[in-house]
Design a protein around this motif. Sequence first.
Motif, mmCIF file in Angstrom:
data_model
loop_
_atom_site.group_PDB
_atom_site.id
_atom_site.type_symbol
_atom_site.label_atom_id
_atom_site.label_comp_id
_atom_site.label_asym_id
_atom_site.label_seq_id
_atom_site.Cartn_x
_atom_site.Cartn_y
_atom_site.Cartn_z
ATOM 1 N N PRO A 97 -5.187 7.147 -3.819
ATOM 2 C CA PRO A 97 -6.546 6.600 -3.773
ATOM 3 C C PRO A 97 -6.523 5.110 -3.456
ATOM 4 O O PRO A 97 -5.687 4.364 -3.985
ATOM 5 C CB PRO A 97 -7.067 6.864 -5.198
ATOM 6 N N ASN A 98 -7.422 4.691 -2.569
ATOM 7 C CA ASN A 98 -7.508 3.293 -2.143
ATOM 8 C C ASN A 98 -6.171 2.801 -1.605
ATOM 9 O O ASN A 98 -5.818 1.628 -1.736
ATOM 10 C CB ASN A 98 -7.968 2.408 -3.310
ATOM 11 N N GLU A 99 -5.423 3.723 -0.986
ATOM 12 C CA GLU A 99 -4.105 3.400 -0.416
ATOM 13 C C GLU A 99 -3.138 2.836 -1.455
ATOM 14 O O GLU A 99 -2.135 2.211 -1.116
ATOM 15 C CB GLU A 99 -4.247 2.404 0.752
ATOM 16 N N GLY A 100 -3.426 3.080 -2.736
ATOM 17 C CA GLY A 100 -2.517 2.620 -3.779
ATOM 18 C C GLY A 100 -2.235 1.132 -3.710
ATOM 19 O O GLY A 100 -1.086 0.706 -3.902
ATOM 20 N N ARG A 101 -3.231 0.339 -3.460
ATOM 21 C CA ARG A 101 -3.020 -1.086 -3.194
ATOM 22 C C ARG A 101 -2.422 -1.826 -4.390
ATOM 23 O O ARG A 101 -2.885 -1.708 -5.521
ATOM 24 C CB ARG A 101 -4.335 -1.752 -2.784
ATOM 25 N N THR A 121 0.861 -1.177 0.000
ATOM 26 C CA THR A 121 0.000 0.000 0.000
ATOM 27 C C THR A 121 0.900 1.230 0.000
ATOM 28 O O THR A 121 2.078 1.152 0.379
ATOM 29 C CB THR A 121 -0.924 0.057 1.228
ATOM 30 N N ASP A 143 -3.790 0.505 8.839
ATOM 31 C CA ASP A 143 -4.416 0.692 10.136
ATOM 32 C C ASP A 143 -3.458 0.395 11.296
ATOM 33 O O ASP A 143 -3.868 0.318 12.447
ATOM 34 C CB ASP A 143 -5.670 -0.175 10.263
ATOM 35 N N ASP A 156 0.599 -2.259 7.273
ATOM 36 C CA ASP A 156 -0.824 -2.098 6.976
ATOM 37 C C ASP A 156 -1.259 -0.694 7.360
ATOM 38 O O ASP A 156 -0.813 -0.137 8.370
ATOM 39 C CB ASP A 156 -1.657 -3.119 7.754
ATOM 40 N N ASP A 210 -2.012 -5.594 -4.766
ATOM 41 C CA ASP A 210 -2.396 -6.805 -4.036
ATOM 42 C C ASP A 210 -1.397 -7.944 -4.169
ATOM 43 O O ASP A 210 -1.373 -8.856 -3.324
ATOM 44 C CB ASP A 210 -3.772 -7.281 -4.527
#
Length: 540
Positions: free
Chosen positions: A340-344, A335, A371, A369, A346
């Motif tokens: 945007p979207n934490e640049g995931r 991430t 969080d 992560d 996957d």
Amino acid sequence: MLEAAVRLLPEVAPRQLARGDQQYALGGFAGLAGDAAALALADRRRTNQECAARALQLLETGRAVLLSQALDTRSDLTDLHEQYPELAARFVELRDQLDQPETSAPAVVPIDNPDTLHEGQDRLIQDRHRLTRDIAATLAAIRTQDAFASFGLPPTTEELLTQADQGSVVVFNISDYRNDALLLTKTGVTAVPLPGLGYTTLIDRINIFRQALYTAGAGANGALRREAQATLSRTLEWLWDVATEPVLTALGHHRQPSPEVIWPRVWWAPGGLLGLLPLHAAGYHTDPVDAPQRRTVLDRVISSYTPTVRALRHTRQRNPAPPSPAHALIVAMPTTPHLPNEGRLDHVPAEVEKLHHHLPDPVLLREPDPDRDPADLSATLPTKNNVLALLPMCPIAHFACHGDSHPTDPSESLLLLHDHDTDPLTVASLAPVQLGQAQLAYLSACRTAAIDAAELLDEAIHLTSAFQLAGFLHVIGTLWEIDDQIAVTVADAFYTHLTTDEGALDVSRAPHALHVAVQAVRDRFPRTPSLWAAYLHAGV
């Protein structure tokens, strides 16, 4: 007249200017070297070989001017340190000062003295001028010593020609006057005219290719995406017909080599506009797999890239000894903060897992992560400072993250690490870095060999060349956005083929390893070139 102008280009962007000012000055002369080389090739008063050698020298002088300036001050200092230690120390001190990024004047100006800002800026300019004068005087002093007369000077044509000992070097020149490929081989330098590679046609093809790349990834439906892939394939076929096939034919590479022989190598120096297309991926990839004369570059030679012949020579003259014990650095960004979207990404965790299997005793910097409080992880966060601190100890560095090419200032192109919004790892921030033991940098990120500033295409300013200049013998880069899942497949295959039968990593296999890895993905997805054609090898 044009030849004289090209030879003055380094004076247009002297070292005392800030990097941005140098780029601005050079941008005003985009294409000048190409025009001069084209006219040199048309000179009927000289032999074809003399014209080709003259054109080569003009391109070497007028392309990658900023890179050449850096190479001037990065000669091997071993002999100088042994024979004239004081001169060597003085030279290194001045060079390192001049290589530091320009610092800005105070951001907070006293309200009762607004002239402070201007005074600070004037002082910075005066300091750079002084440093430039001092290093010029030191270089002059070094060149008066026995055996150091050519220290820091550009190589001669004869010295450039020695770079064909390990394989041919192909230098393209595209201009309004004519289009040619200069072939450096063991027998000399020759020119191959490329009449089908028209300047305007090339621009049109590049624009079509780039639009198709966008649609292939973001098209509204499957039909649009498939048609975009077909457009990419047609462009690669056209590139084969007008550029790479005439070159490979002239070099004698008419068919696929047998598996038991060492494949021939070709170094591409595309220069300018051709650097926007994947020369290494040109061809008809839907030809039968078992066809001995399959019409693709991938099935004839192993490709590498170099900005200039001089840059290749400089890299080859380095012979770094890996530190003991040797470590590999893995920088992983599953991430990315502030995207945007934490640049995931996957599939980065899977890539890291593969790397742990292949790389010796790796040091991992991994984004936690989102969080999770990273306050107690400062030493292992993938920040610019942590990366730069570890690179001198890690001859192999693998980055699995987002990358971005700046649309107007290529020196601001960057790898997006944890602190990309406050202290980014940019091309400019890598300029002062000099690594004596660096061997392989694998940039598993988007657009790390891309340039978007049209007026600076000849300068080859991107992340891949920046890592080369920092000292890496081999750099794996990308020309456009790459697929996150395919990136795992390519990296895994690359390191598999980098490994010897005894289980050790042999970085000298890097060109072959990437070739085999990309070829395997191509064979799975021959009609989807966006997935595999972006990957390239730069270096020795």
